[in-house]
Structures are given as structure tokens and as C-alpha cells.
Design a protein around this motif. Structure first.
Motif, mmCIF file in Angstrom:
data_model
loop_
_atom_site.group_PDB
_atom_site.id
_atom_site.type_symbol
_atom_site.label_atom_id
_atom_site.label_comp_id
_atom_site.label_asym_id
_atom_site.label_seq_id
_atom_site.Cartn_x
_atom_site.Cartn_y
_atom_site.Cartn_z
ATOM 1 N N VAL A 105 -56.599 -68.370 53.593
ATOM 2 C CA VAL A 105 -55.168 -68.656 53.558
ATOM 3 C C VAL A 105 -54.508 -68.046 54.784
ATOM 4 C CG1 VAL A 105 -53.005 -68.164 52.359
ATOM 5 C CG2 VAL A 105 -55.026 -68.821 51.049
ATOM 6 N N ASN A 106 -53.698 -68.843 55.445
ATOM 7 C CA ASN A 106 -52.944 -68.375 56.607
ATOM 8 C C ASN A 106 -51.449 -68.524 56.326
ATOM 9 O OD1 ASN A 106 -55.223 -67.826 58.366
ATOM 10 N ND2 ASN A 106 -55.512 -70.043 58.427
ATOM 11 N N ILE A 107 -50.731 -67.438 56.400
ATOM 12 C CA ILE A 107 -49.288 -67.454 56.191
ATOM 13 C C ILE A 107 -48.632 -67.089 57.513
ATOM 14 C CG2 ILE A 107 -47.351 -66.577 54.846
ATOM 15 C CD1 ILE A 107 -49.356 -65.652 52.727
ATOM 16 N N THR A 108 -47.797 -67.996 58.004
ATOM 17 C CA THR A 108 -47.151 -67.780 59.294
ATOM 18 C C THR A 108 -45.715 -67.314 59.107
ATOM 19 O OG1 THR A 108 -48.566 -69.380 60.402
ATOM 20 C CG2 THR A 108 -46.463 -68.871 61.447
ATOM 21 N N CYS A 109 -45.327 -66.401 59.953
ATOM 22 C CA CYS A 109 -43.975 -65.836 59.924
ATOM 23 C C CYS A 109 -43.368 -66.010 61.317
ATOM 24 C CB CYS A 109 -44.063 -64.363 59.549
ATOM 25 S SG CYS A 109 -42.490 -63.477 59.523
ATOM 26 N N SER A 110 -42.143 -66.513 61.358
ATOM 27 C CA SER A 110 -41.432 -66.655 62.628
ATOM 28 C C SER A 110 -40.453 -65.501 62.797
ATOM 29 C CB SER A 110 -40.661 -67.972 62.662
ATOM 30 O OG SER A 110 -41.549 -69.059 62.589
ATOM 31 N N HIS A 111 -40.435 -64.948 64.002
ATOM 32 C CA HIS A 111 -39.504 -63.854 64.310
ATOM 33 C C HIS A 111 -39.097 -63.978 65.766
ATOM 34 C CE1 HIS A 111 -43.571 -62.218 65.004
ATOM 35 N NE2 HIS A 111 -43.759 -62.333 63.705
ATOM 36 N N ASN A 112 -38.260 -64.963 66.036
ATOM 37 C CA ASN A 112 -37.903 -65.317 67.411
ATOM 38 C C ASN A 112 -37.187 -64.198 68.151
ATOM 39 O OD1 ASN A 112 -38.946 -67.990 67.462
ATOM 40 N ND2 ASN A 112 -37.242 -68.633 66.170
ATOM 41 N N PRO A 115 -49.434 -63.999 68.738
ATOM 42 C CA PRO A 115 -49.564 -64.600 70.070
ATOM 43 C C PRO A 115 -48.861 -63.750 71.120
ATOM 44 C CG PRO A 115 -47.914 -65.759 68.764
ATOM 45 C CD PRO A 115 -48.551 -64.767 67.841
ATOM 46 N N ALA A 116 -49.084 -64.118 72.373
ATOM 47 C CA ALA A 116 -48.573 -63.311 73.478
ATOM 48 C C ALA A 116 -47.047 -63.182 73.468
ATOM 49 C CB ALA A 116 -49.035 -63.897 74.807
ATOM 50 N N ASP A 117 -46.336 -64.239 73.061
ATOM 51 C CA ASP A 117 -44.873 -64.155 73.077
ATOM 52 C C ASP A 117 -44.316 -63.391 71.871
ATOM 53 O OD1 ASP A 117 -44.144 -67.580 71.940
ATOM 54 O OD2 ASP A 117 -45.079 -65.884 70.939
ATOM 55 N N ARG A 118 -45.149 -63.101 70.903
ATOM 56 C CA ARG A 118 -44.807 -62.307 69.719
ATOM 57 C C ARG A 118 -43.684 -62.912 68.882
ATOM 58 N NH1 ARG A 118 -44.565 -56.874 68.931
ATOM 59 N NH2 ARG A 118 -42.537 -56.699 69.976
ATOM 60 N N THR A 149 -51.732 -59.308 69.827
ATOM 61 C CA THR A 149 -53.086 -59.879 69.726
ATOM 62 C C THR A 149 -53.562 -59.929 68.281
ATOM 63 O OG1 THR A 149 -54.193 -57.776 70.226
ATOM 64 C CG2 THR A 149 -53.604 -59.196 72.071
ATOM 65 N N LYS A 150 -54.646 -59.233 67.983
ATOM 66 C CA LYS A 150 -55.238 -59.351 66.657
ATOM 67 C C LYS A 150 -55.540 -57.988 66.074
ATOM 68 C CE LYS A 150 -59.409 -61.064 64.345
ATOM 69 N NZ LYS A 150 -60.718 -61.742 64.529
ATOM 70 N N VAL A 151 -55.253 -57.867 64.790
ATOM 71 C CA VAL A 151 -55.597 -56.661 64.049
ATOM 72 C C VAL A 151 -56.368 -57.093 62.807
ATOM 73 C CG1 VAL A 151 -54.711 -54.623 62.859
ATOM 74 C CG2 VAL A 151 -53.489 -55.521 64.838
ATOM 75 N N THR A 152 -57.399 -56.377 62.490
ATOM 76 C CA THR A 152 -58.193 -56.706 61.297
ATOM 77 C C THR A 152 -58.477 -55.437 60.521
ATOM 78 O OG1 THR A 152 -59.221 -58.619 62.348
ATOM 79 C CG2 THR A 152 -60.372 -57.691 60.479
ATOM 80 N N ASN A 153 -58.365 -55.540 59.205
ATOM 81 C CA ASN A 153 -58.817 -54.453 58.341
ATOM 82 C C ASN A 153 -59.641 -55.047 57.214
ATOM 83 O OD1 ASN A 153 -56.950 -55.419 56.452
ATOM 84 N ND2 ASN A 153 -55.430 -53.838 56.942
ATOM 85 N N GLU A 154 -59.920 -54.264 56.202
ATOM 86 C CA GLU A 154 -60.817 -54.719 55.137
ATOM 87 C C GLU A 154 -60.158 -55.768 54.242
ATOM 88 O OE1 GLU A 154 -59.682 -51.713 55.589
ATOM 89 O OE2 GLU A 154 -58.619 -51.045 53.778
ATOM 90 N N VAL A 155 -58.866 -55.935 54.375
ATOM 91 C CA VAL A 155 -58.140 -56.850 53.487
ATOM 92 C C VAL A 155 -57.751 -58.149 54.191
ATOM 93 C CG1 VAL A 155 -56.049 -57.132 52.110
ATOM 94 C CG2 VAL A 155 -57.219 -54.924 52.149
ATOM 95 N N ALA A 156 -57.309 -58.049 55.443
ATOM 96 C CA ALA A 156 -56.713 -59.201 56.106
ATOM 97 C C ALA A 156 -56.833 -59.076 57.613
ATOM 98 C CB ALA A 156 -55.232 -59.307 55.711
#
Lengths: 112, 113
Positions: free
Chosen positions: A18-25, A65-68, A53-60
Motif C-alpha cells: 500500500v502506498n499513501i501519498t501526501c502533498s505538502h507544497n 522526491p527531490a522537491d519535497r 530521499t528514502k527512509v526505511t524501518n521495520e514497519v514502512a
């Protein structure tokens, strides 16, 4: 604080990613992106936080992206117990005393 | 894994009465918070507490509310003269300086009748 926009609800099936996207312009330079999970009648639970970039832990995993201006929470192989509300928060991660501003979150329903 | 403990889990009180909600934050955390969530609504910030004083509070946190850290472990929220609209889940949280992830308790469900 930067305003966040995320889908109100999502459905998935057990075993799927499952991928949940959040916008924060309007994210600011000092802002971090943090995701919380909340089950019914329980307090929010910290899942993951990232800056770029990318962060990973045991849950998710958290992809930024570069523009954040957006971020994506990725939950691998969800199970029924992942049914919950997921909140994306953006704020100054350096100041632990800052209040958290929760939006409406994304209600994830995982089906058998 | 360390936990934030809240008591009681559920409290029923009559309108106009005073209630005290109790929390035991994680022992090495320095910042303490109260949030509330009215049924079906967003989680809302009430107050943050650091170094034995309020560091930030929301518009919700008016004179009806007060917080205290009476000893080295407990953190309390007092609501004077409760109103029906105070019915909500109240969550205590704590955090360690420099870390953005907060730990929330399981909440106290306050019902004002």
C-alpha cells in the motif's frame, strides 16, 4: 505549518503493498515529514520520519522526491491489522517541543 | 518498548464537575503534551509542557484547563466545571528533545453527562 493533503480513504487486500501519498507544497526548509498510525480508541503511533530521499524501518518506507512537495508512505504486504488511520504531518523536526497538527488522515481498510 | 500510561481509561462525570486525567510519561522524556479527539474528528493539540511550565497552548486550552507535574513522574490535566462538549478522548504524549517522534498514551475517554 505546511498544509498537507492526503486521500480520505483507501482500500487494499491482505498481502498487497500500500502506498499513501501526501502533498505538502508549502514545506519549509527546516520541515521534516512524519507519519503516524492510529487504531480506533487508541493514541497515534509514530511510524516513520524523513527529510529527503528514502527512509526505511521495520514497519514502512518513506519516499520523498527531490522537491519535497510530496511524500509516499509505503506499507509492504499489509495485513488486516494494518487497518487504521494514517496521518502525514509536516513540521520543524529540530524542535521536539513543537505541537503536532493532525489533519483528517487516510483511513486504510485492509480486506481479506 | 517504553510506554506512556494514562489513567483512568474511561471516566464519566456530571456536567459542572471537576476531573483530573493522569499520565505517566516515558521517564527520560522532557516534553509533555495533552491532545484531545472528539469522536469522529481530528486529533487536536491542547498544551505542551517543558521545564515545569507551559511552553505552548491552543485556543482550546482556556482557563477551564490546567496542567501540573506534581512529582517527578506524573503529568495531569485538570478540567474544571466540565461541559458536555468536553466529552472526548484525551491523549497524553511525551517526547525526547531533538526527536520528532512522539509517544502517545492509549487515552482517557471522558464522557460528560
Amino acid at each position: 505549518l505546511a498544509k498537507t493533503t492526503q486521500p480520505i480513504s483507501m482500500d487494499s487486500y491482505e498481502g498487497q503493498e500500500v502506498n499513501i501519498t501526501c502533498s505538502h507544497n508549502n514545506i519549509a526548509t527546516n520541515d521534516y515529514i512524519t507519519w503516524y498510525q492510529q487504531f480506533p480508541s487508541q493514541g497515534p503511533r509514530f511510524i516513520i520520519q524523513g527529510y529527503k530521499t528514502k527512509v526505511t524501518n521495520e514497519v514502512a518506507s518513506l519516499f520523498i522526491p527531490a522537491d519535497r512537495k510530496s511524500s509516499t508512505l509505503s506499507l509492504p504486504r499489509v495485513s488486516l491489522s494494518d487497518t487504521a488511520v494514517y496521518y502525514c504531518l509536516v513540521g520543524d523536526g529540530r524542535n521536539a517541543g513543537n505541537m503536532l497538527t493532525f489533519g483528517g488522515g487516510t483511513r486504510l481498510m485492509v480486506k481479506p | 518498548e517504553p510506554e506512556v500510561t494514562q489513567t483512568p481509561s474511561h471516566q464519566v462525570t456530571q456536567m459542572g464537575q471537576e476531573v483530573i486525567l493522569r499520565c505517566v510519561p516515558i521517564s527520560n522524556h522532557l516534553y509533555f503534551y495533552w491532545y484531545r479527539q472528539i469522536l469522529g474528528q481530528k486529533v487536536e493539540f491542547l498544551v505542551s509542557f517543558y521545564n515545569n511550565e507551559i511552553s505552548e497552548k491552543s485556543e482550546i486550552f482556556d482557563d477551564q484547563f490546567s496542567v501540573e507535574r506534581p512529582d517527578g513522574s506524573n503529568f495531569t490535566l485538570k478540567i474544571r466545571s466540565t461541559k458536555l462538549e468536553d466529552s472526548a478522548m484525551y491523549f497524553c504524549a511525551s517526547s525526547w528533545t531533538g526527536e520528532y517522534g512522539y509517544t502517545f498514551g492509549s487515552g482517557t475517554r471522558l464522557t460528560v453527562v
